[in-house]
Enzyme design. Structure first.
Site, short mmCIF file in Angstrom:
data_model
loop_
_atom_site.label_atom_id
_atom_site.label_comp_id
_atom_site.label_asym_id
_atom_site.label_seq_id
_atom_site.Cartn_x
_atom_site.Cartn_y
_atom_site.Cartn_z
N LYS A 1 1.53 -12.19 -2.41
CA LYS A 1 1.51 -13.65 -2.53
C LYS A 1 1.47 -14.07 -4.00
O LYS A 1 2.18 -14.97 -4.42
CB LYS A 1 0.30 -14.22 -1.77
CG LYS A 1 0.48 -14.15 -0.26
CD LYS A 1 -0.81 -14.35 0.52
CE LYS A 1 -0.56 -14.09 2.01
NZ LYS A 1 -1.78 -14.12 2.82
N GLN B 1 -8.18 -14.99 1.87
CA GLN B 1 -7.56 -13.96 2.71
C GLN B 1 -8.52 -13.54 3.82
O GLN B 1 -9.67 -13.19 3.55
CB GLN B 1 -7.17 -12.76 1.83
CG GLN B 1 -6.39 -11.69 2.56
CD GLN B 1 -5.01 -12.16 3.02
OE1 GLN B 1 -4.28 -12.80 2.29
NE2 GLN B 1 -4.67 -11.86 4.26
N ASP C 1 -2.82 -22.81 3.86
CA ASP C 1 -2.70 -21.93 5.04
C ASP C 1 -2.67 -22.76 6.32
O ASP C 1 -2.32 -22.24 7.38
CB ASP C 1 -3.93 -20.99 5.09
CG ASP C 1 -3.54 -19.53 4.92
OD1 ASP C 1 -2.34 -19.22 5.00
OD2 ASP C 1 -4.45 -18.71 4.71
#
Ligand code: NAP
Length: 296
Positions: free
Chosen positions: A54, A98, A121
């Site tokens: 990412k 994460q 997200d």
């Protein structure tokens, strides 16, 4: 005739190309450099590689990337404090924690602490709710990638029978919710299946578009697919190693038998996977524009 392959790698590359141009425009015209901050707690190897990918993707596109790597025994209080700081940092437009987090940290509390306008997200309850009522701001990345693959493969969505196998909060439920919305990239009739579904095949065989996110290899085989259907295989299952020592990945759909029946199908790897990061980058650019009050 074997199914046409929907090339997620290629489509993701096209999206990244467009984003690169948009980022350059934002920089030149407005002096904005979209910035993503990733937070990783612990050293789970899969998480390390996702976060690395990412950050690398951000840098390749000319975005700012920030990263915090915290020890596995980090307390929830410390992490909440860090998120408060990231929420208050103007050059950070997107925050990604994460998952999974270590057991001492309540994931829900952490996700809810992220400013919804930096929640790239799309997991904050505010953004989940917005998606539900048709006011999508940050669609979760994997479902957004799935929708993009369907649209770009030329598969009509309006009135289509869509069957989703899997009801997780990160894939199954949100993609179902997105495709049922009354909007041009929705308007499908959606069925969600799970482990308590009676006769899975009876549902999947009705699907014009079959989305499989079950987390098991061969959860769907060729005889469960309607001839000509578009099949999106979300699964990523590690099944041993390749000759070169890399992890061998397969999806949730038995590719060989599915290819003989489906009209179009995504491969694993190279289908949904590359789209997830492309959508994360797109959400971060969107967050940067929204933060400046620019139209999106
Ligand atoms: P998950 O949380 O484990 O959920 C799996 C869902 O599938 C559950 O709802 C489960 O039903 C259902 N299910 C499992 N086996 C089934 C079967 N035989 N028949 C019908 N339903 C079945 O998984 P997830 O997080 O949604 O992920 C799904 C897959 O996608 C995994 O392989 C994951 O690695 C992959 N994935 C890929 C990406 C990407 O970027 N490519 C992103 C996210 C996930 P119950 O609810 O009844 O248990």
């Amino acid at each position: 005739m074997p199914a046409e392959i929907i090339d997620g790698k290629q489509i993701a590359e096209e999206i990244r190309g467009k984003l690169r141009e948009e980022i350059e425009h934002l920089r030149q015209v407005y002096g904005i450099v979209p910035g993503l901050c990733t937070v990783l707690v612990g050293d789970n190897p899969a998480s390390v590689s996702y976060v690395t990918a990412k950050n690398r993707a951000c840098q390749e596109l000319g975005m700012n990337s920030f990263h915090h790597h915290l020890p596995a025994d980090t307390s929830a209080e410390y992490l909440l404090g860090l998120i408060g700081e990231l929420n208050a940092t103007a050059e950070i437009h997107g925050i990604l924690v994460q998952l999974p987090l270590p057991p001492q940290i309540d994931e829900r509390k952490i996700l809810e602490a992220i400013n919804p306008m930096k929640d790239v997200d799309g997991f904050h309850p505010v953004n989940v709710g917005r998606l539900m009522i048709g006011e999508e701001v940050f669609p979760p990345c994997t479902p957004a990638g799935i929708r993009e693959l369907i649209l770009r493969s030329g598969t009509p969505l309006e009135g289509a029978e869509v069957v989703v196998v899997g009801r997780s909060n990160i894939v199954g439920k949100p993609i179902a919710m997105m495709l049922v919305q009354k909007r041009p990239d929705g308007n499908a009739t959606v069925t969600i299946c799970h482990t308590r579904t009676r006769d899975l095949g009876a549902h999947t065989r009705r699907a014009d578009i079959l989305i499989v996110a079950a987390g098991h290899p061969r959860a769907v085989t060729g005889e469960m697919i309607k001839p000509g259907a578009t099949v999106i295989d979300v699964g990523v299952n590690r099944v041993g190693t390749t000759e070169s020592g890399k992890a061998k990945l397969v999806g949730d759909v038995d590719f060989a038998s599915a290819c003989r029946v489906a009209g179009k199908i995504t491969p694993v790897p190279g289908g949904v996977g590359p789209m997830t990061i492309a959508m994360l980058l797109a959400n971060t650019v969107k967050a940067a524009k929204l933060a400046r009050g620019l139209p999106v």
